[in-house]
Every structure is written in structure tokens, then in C-alpha cells.
Design a protein around this motif. Structure first.
Motif, PDB file in Angstrom:
ATOM      1  N   GLU A 272      34.347  30.921  33.819  1.00  0.00           N
ATOM      2  CA  GLU A 272      32.902  31.001  34.053  1.00  0.00           C
ATOM      3  C   GLU A 272      32.598  32.041  35.121  1.00  0.00           C
ATOM      4  O   GLU A 272      31.709  32.887  34.955  1.00  0.00           O
ATOM      5  N   ARG A 273      33.372  32.013  36.218  1.00  0.00           N
ATOM      6  CA  ARG A 273      33.156  33.001  37.281  1.00  0.00           C
ATOM      7  C   ARG A 273      33.511  34.414  36.797  1.00  0.00           C
ATOM      8  O   ARG A 273      32.810  35.381  37.091  1.00  0.00           O
ATOM      9  N   SER A 274      34.602  34.531  36.058  1.00  0.00           N
ATOM     10  CA  SER A 274      35.010  35.830  35.545  1.00  0.00           C
ATOM     11  C   SER A 274      33.916  36.451  34.675  1.00  0.00           C
ATOM     12  O   SER A 274      33.555  37.624  34.841  1.00  0.00           O
ATOM     13  N   LEU A 275      33.371  35.675  33.763  1.00  0.00           N
ATOM     14  CA  LEU A 275      32.329  36.186  32.866  1.00  0.00           C
ATOM     15  C   LEU A 275      31.046  36.501  33.619  1.00  0.00           C
ATOM     16  O   LEU A 275      30.350  37.479  33.303  1.00  0.00           O
ATOM     17  N   THR A 276      30.722  35.687  34.627  1.00  0.00           N
ATOM     18  CA  THR A 276      29.526  35.952  35.435  1.00  0.00           C
ATOM     19  C   THR A 276      29.655  37.270  36.182  1.00  0.00           C
ATOM     20  O   THR A 276      28.721  38.092  36.196  1.00  0.00           O
ATOM     21  N   LEU A 277      30.803  37.494  36.808  1.00  0.00           N
ATOM     22  CA  LEU A 277      31.018  38.736  37.540  1.00  0.00           C
ATOM     23  C   LEU A 277      31.067  39.933  36.594  1.00  0.00           C
ATOM     24  O   LEU A 277      30.575  41.016  36.915  1.00  0.00           O
ATOM     25  N   PHE A 278      31.655  39.755  35.428  1.00  0.00           N
ATOM     26  CA  PHE A 278      31.730  40.838  34.448  1.00  0.00           C
ATOM     27  C   PHE A 278      30.343  41.302  34.037  1.00  0.00           C
ATOM     28  O   PHE A 278      30.110  42.508  33.840  1.00  0.00           O
ATOM     29  N   GLN A 279      29.406  40.370  33.934  1.00  0.00           N
ATOM     30  CA  GLN A 279      28.045  40.734  33.536  1.00  0.00           C
ATOM     31  C   GLN A 279      27.270  41.421  34.653  1.00  0.00           C
ATOM     32  O   GLN A 279      26.253  42.061  34.401  1.00  0.00           O
ATOM     33  N   SER A 280      27.746  41.285  35.895  1.00  0.00           N
ATOM     34  CA  SER A 280      27.036  41.834  37.049  1.00  0.00           C
ATOM     35  C   SER A 280      27.497  43.261  37.341  1.00  0.00           C
ATOM     36  O   SER A 280      28.259  43.862  36.579  1.00  0.00           O
ATOM     37  N   ARG A 281      27.061  43.773  38.470  1.00  0.00           N
ATOM     38  CA  ARG A 281      27.471  45.114  38.887  1.00  0.00           C
ATOM     39  C   ARG A 281      28.973  45.203  39.108  1.00  0.00           C
ATOM     40  O   ARG A 281      29.538  46.296  39.127  1.00  0.00           O
ATOM     41  N   ARG A 282      29.629  44.059  39.250  1.00  0.00           N
ATOM     42  CA  ARG A 282      31.079  44.056  39.415  1.00  0.00           C
ATOM     43  C   ARG A 282      31.786  44.542  38.155  1.00  0.00           C
ATOM     44  O   ARG A 282      32.964  44.875  38.193  1.00  0.00           O
ATOM     45  N   GLY A 283      31.092  44.553  37.027  1.00  0.00           N
ATOM     46  CA  GLY A 283      31.725  44.888  35.757  1.00  0.00           C
ATOM     47  C   GLY A 283      32.094  46.335  35.581  1.00  0.00           C
ATOM     48  O   GLY A 283      32.849  46.686  34.665  1.00  0.00           O
ATOM     49  N   THR A 284      31.578  47.199  36.432  1.00  0.00           N
ATOM     50  CA  THR A 284      31.878  48.628  36.333  1.00  0.00           C
ATOM     51  C   THR A 284      32.161  49.189  37.715  1.00  0.00           C
ATOM     52  O   THR A 284      31.737  48.636  38.730  1.00  0.00           O
ATOM     53  N   GLU A 285      32.891  50.279  37.742  1.00  0.00           N
ATOM     54  CA  GLU A 285      33.107  51.015  38.988  1.00  0.00           C
ATOM     55  C   GLU A 285      33.023  52.495  38.655  1.00  0.00           C
ATOM     56  O   GLU A 285      33.941  53.053  38.033  1.00  0.00           O
TER      57      GLU A 285
END
Length: 484
Positions: A272-285
Motif C-alpha cells: 500500500e505504501r509502495s503504490l502510494t509513493l509510486f503515484q506521488s512525486r516520488r515515482g520519478t526522478e
């Protein structure tokens, strides 16, 4: 009430021995002592008091665990110099060693012992800063102290140490006191959802500053992250679950932690946390996806350029993606799929469909992947609620072992991280069978060599061989199955 907290020691005697070696291997991956911070919920404006406020000899600072209600040597256990049980106390100290300074130089962040990128997880003080709470008198040198897990003590410390025994029913009094402390900000760590939420911020990642180990940080030398709630909790437990614990936490002398439930909720919380972060700005660099979310071994393989080509990938029936596309790191999804049917067959079917859709969307574009992640997150959240709402028996633990080892799941153990989760999960479930009385300590000890071989197969990411792991893991599972 029991007359001696030490009398409850040995509640999980085999686990105390077997999980120790297992945890050393499990933590080797996250062995920079990544530590859980205080949660933001209810913490903003709360006052932290530091480890010293817990360290009195009449509180948690005794040299022996001979207290009448709790051990009272919890501080000494927290400070153990060389065991996983003392890891949180060492969390800030490791930032001063040569490896930490090497990583910091590669990242260009200066002194790692003061850089928020590091202390956000390696010290309660840094976690407090990341959450915007009131630091109070917490020094960095405390590392990850009591309040990182139990919550800021300013609102409940006085009540906590006031003691019990002022009425004719001290057990009920102890229970009411605990409930009052929870209302004042003490974390309800006996609740698997709350505990997972506390731990996952650093043992998996959060949106807060200094609480996310990116691919760039790992490239600089930081270990990759792994998370398994129940097994990790076992190595950090500085208490035993006796009658006093049962009254205080659950309102019954027989109340105990449901370790199968703890494991299942932990798996759901991690994805759940992984998918939440992936959808956020954390998903790209920058222009790249954040590779933290992807399966490391899909890219970190040997490259062959020769007349007779050598295929480096391994077929995985859980990932319907084109050859050469880096897949999402689905280690916790694999475990969740194994547990889902015990909670809800309908949700298990939905999880399978939405997992397949998510993997497929990863090969399309980011917008499609984010939309599919949102759908999958809803299913995962529903499963977490289903796990939290039911209790699990010893028979359920046997069934869960069977589910993890089933062909539909076992064929998905093609990457190092998923296989690591599998062996930690089976170890946790075997511990649960012992603590529930379904398996004797002696019988469980006889399986240790099989479990150890499975751990050895995932000890070194660079030496991981899927076929060899599946063989050693299968041997361990068959040994457990024979005890049923």
C-alpha cells in the motif's frame, strides 16, 4: 496479575533462537539500521522528552528484567551492542562510520550525522523534524529512541509511570490506564495496522524529508530496503507477552499478539505504501522513473555479447510484460496474493486482476501506470482491513505456508527480493505455529536446517539463483507440512 514479569519469558522460545539468525540475514539487506520514526498523525505539536525520561531505575532502566509488571530492563535491551535488538540505539552512531561517510561523499550531502537525508530515519530527532512536531529535548545521539515507536511522551508520561494498585482490581485498573494513555498519544502498537504504520515510514519509505531511500542513494552505497513486520518486530521486542501484557493491551489475561495477522497486515501495508509513493512525486526522478520501485535483478544482470546468445531473464507468470521491460518490485504483492484467499476470495480475484493490469500498464506510460496503481491500492487497502478484522488460528498458519509454497505463487519467486519475503514469511508462520501450541519447540528446531538453507539461498543478491532457491525453499515447506 503475575508477580514477576520475567515469568512470562519464553513465550516464543524457539522464535527467540531461530529468528535471531534469520533476522541477521534479513537485516543484512537493510542493515544500516534504518529505523521507524514517529508517525505524523497526532504528533504535530506533541512534545518529545527523550530516552532519558524513560531510563530511571524504577522505570525501564534496571539491569535485570525482574519487574513486577514489565521487565524494567528495556533500556538495556535497547542498548545491546551487537544484536538486532539493540539496532535502534545504534542507528545514529552508524552515521559516523566510514561507510556512511563514503555514501555521503558520493551524494555530496556533507556530514551524514547531521544531514536530514540520513537523520530522518536514523534518529528520533530527525524524524521529528521531518514530521514538523516539537522536538523538545531529544538529542541526535539517542538514535532511534523509545518515542520513535511509542509516540511523543509529553502528553502521557506522567500517567504512564504513576503505577497501579489503587483499587481492588489492579488488572482492570491497568487496562483503563493504558486506554487513557492511548488517548493522550501513546501508540497502540498491539494493533497491527498502527504498528505497521509506525514502522513502514523508514523501513519502506514515506513522503517526508529524509525518509525515502532512492535509487540514487542506493547507488551511492546504501543497502536496499526490505520490510517484514512480524519477524522484524520479534527482534525488536524488549518485553514478553504474559498475563500482565494481556490485561494491559487486550483486556484479558490470555490476550496475545496474532502473529499471522501481524504478518499479513505488514505485507498489505508495505505494498500500500509502495503504490502510494509510486503515484506521488516520488515515482520519478528527473527524466527517469524512480528505479527504487523496480525489481533490481531485472537490470542488474550480467551482459553477454556473443554469437550464441544467453538469456538472462526468467519467466514470471505474475508479470505480463514484454521481454526487457523492468518490472515493478512485487515482493510484497506476491506474499499478499498468497494470503488474500484466506481473507476474501472475491478480493483475491480482484487483486489478481488488478495486479496483472498494473504490470501491463507499466509497459504503456506513466499515466496508465499511476491509474492502475490507484485501482490496485484500493484492493490492497480492502485486504488490509479484512486481515485486521479477523483472527488467525494455528491451522490458518499451516494453510498460509501452503499458500506461499503453492505452484501459482512459487513460480513467481524469480527475483531475489520476492524470494527473501517468502522465506521470512515461512519463518514467521512457523514461529506462529510454535507460539500457538500447534508445533512443539523440539519439532520446530528440527526444521531449522531447512530454513537456514532457504535463507542461505537469499543471503547474497549477487549469487541468487531462482532454481536453487525454489529447491531449498520447497524442502523447508515440506518439512513444515509433515508436522501438520
Amino acid at each position: 496479575m503475575t508477580t514477576d514479569a520475567g515469568s512470562g519469558r519464553g513465550e516464543r522460545p524457539w522464535a527467540a533462537i531461530s529468528a535471531f539468525a534469520a533476522m541477521l540475514l534479513a537485516l543484512a539487506i537493510a542493515a544500516f539500521v534504518l529505523a521507524p520514526p514517529a508517525r505524523s498523525q497526532g504528533d504535530v505539536g506533541a512534545r518529545y522528552t527523550g530516552v532519558a525520561s524513560c531510563a530511571g531505575s524504577t522505570c525501564h532502566g534496571r539491569m535485570e528484567g525482574d519487574g513486577t509488571v514489565v521487565r524494567q530492563d528495556e533500556l538495556m535491551k535497547w542498548q545491546e551492542p551487537s544484536t538486532p535488538g539493540g539496532a535502534h540505539s545504534r542507528a545514529w552512531a552508524v552515521l559516523n562510520n566510514s561507510r556512511s561517510r563514503f555514501i555521503a561523499r558520493n551524494l555530496g550531502i556533507g556530514d551524514p550525522a547531521t544531514a536530514q537525508m540520513c537523520i530522518g530515519c536514523h534518529a528520533t530527532a530527525g524524524a521529528v523534524a521531518a514530521k514538523g512536531a516539537v522536538r523538545g529535548t531529544v538529542p541526535l545521539e539517542d538514535g532511534v529512541g523509545c518515542e520513535s515507536c511509542h509516540g511523543p511522551a509529553g502528553g502521557w508520561l506522567a500517567s504512564h509511570y504513576a503505577g497501579v494498585g489503587t483499587n481492588a482490581n489492579p488488572d482492570a485498573e491497568m487496562r483503563q490506564k493504558h486506554l487513557a494513555n492511548l488517548s493522550a498519544g501513546l501508540k497502540k502498537l498491539e494493533d497491527p495496522v498502527v504498528r505497521a504504520g509506525v514502522c513502514v515510514d523508514c523501513h519502506f519509505g514515506s513522503a517526508s524529508d529524509g525518509q525515502f531511500v532512492t535509487h540514487r542513494i542506493m547507488a551511492a552505497g546504501h543497502p536496499r530496503i526490505a520490510f517484514e513486520l512480524d519477524l522484524f518486530s520479534s527482534m525488536q521486542a524488549h518485553h514478553q507477552e504474559d498475563a500482565d501484557y494481556g490485561w494491559r493491551k487486550f483486556g484479558s489475561a490470555t490476550g496475545r499478539t496474532d502473529h499471522v495477522q501481524m504478518w499479513a497486515v505488514g505485507q498489505a501495508t508495505a505494498i500500500e505504501r509502495s503504490l502510494t509513493l509510486f503515484q506521488s512525486r516520488r515515482g520519478t526522478e528527473g527524466m527517469f522513473p524512480e528505479f527504487y520501485f523496480l525489481d533490481c535483478h531485472s537490470c542488474h544482470r550480467r551482459i553477454f555479447d556473443q554469437a550464441k546468445p544467453v538469456r538472462t531473464g526468467v519467466d514470471n507468470p505474475g508479470r505480463d510484460i514484454p521481454e526487457g521491460m523492468p518490472p515493478y518490485n512485487d515482493e510484497n504483492l506476491t506474499m499478499l496474493a498468497a494470503a488474500a484467499r484466506m481473507a476474501s476470495p472475491a478480493l483475491a480475484d480482484q487483486l489478481a486482476a488488478r495486479t496483472a493490469a498494473f504490470h501491463k500498464a507499466m509497459a504503456t506510460d506513466r499515466a496508465s501506470a499511476v491509474a492502475a496503481a490507484a485501482q490496485l491500492s484500493q484492493t490492497v487497502a480492502a485486504l488490509k482491513s479484512a486481515f485486521a478484522a479477523r483472527s488467525f488460528s494455528g491451522a490458518d498458519a499451516f494453510a498460509m505456508v501452503e499458500a506461499i509454497s503453492a505452484k501459482a505463487i512459487g513460480d513467481r519467486f524469480t527475483d531475489f527480493s520476492g524470494s527473501q519475503q517468502a522465506v521470512m514469511g515461512v519463518d514467521t508462520l512457523l514461529n506462529a505455529l510454535v507460539s500457538s501450541g500447534r508445533v512443539t519447540v523440539g519439532a520446530a528446531a528440527g526444521i531449522r536446517s531447512d530454513i537456514d538453507r532457504a535463507y542461505a539461498a537469499v543471503k547474497d543478491p549477487n549469487a541468487y539463483k531462482p532454481a536453487e532457491f525454489q529447491a531449498s525453499f520447497g524442502s523447508a515447506v515440506r518439512a513444515i507440512r509433515a508436522l501438520r
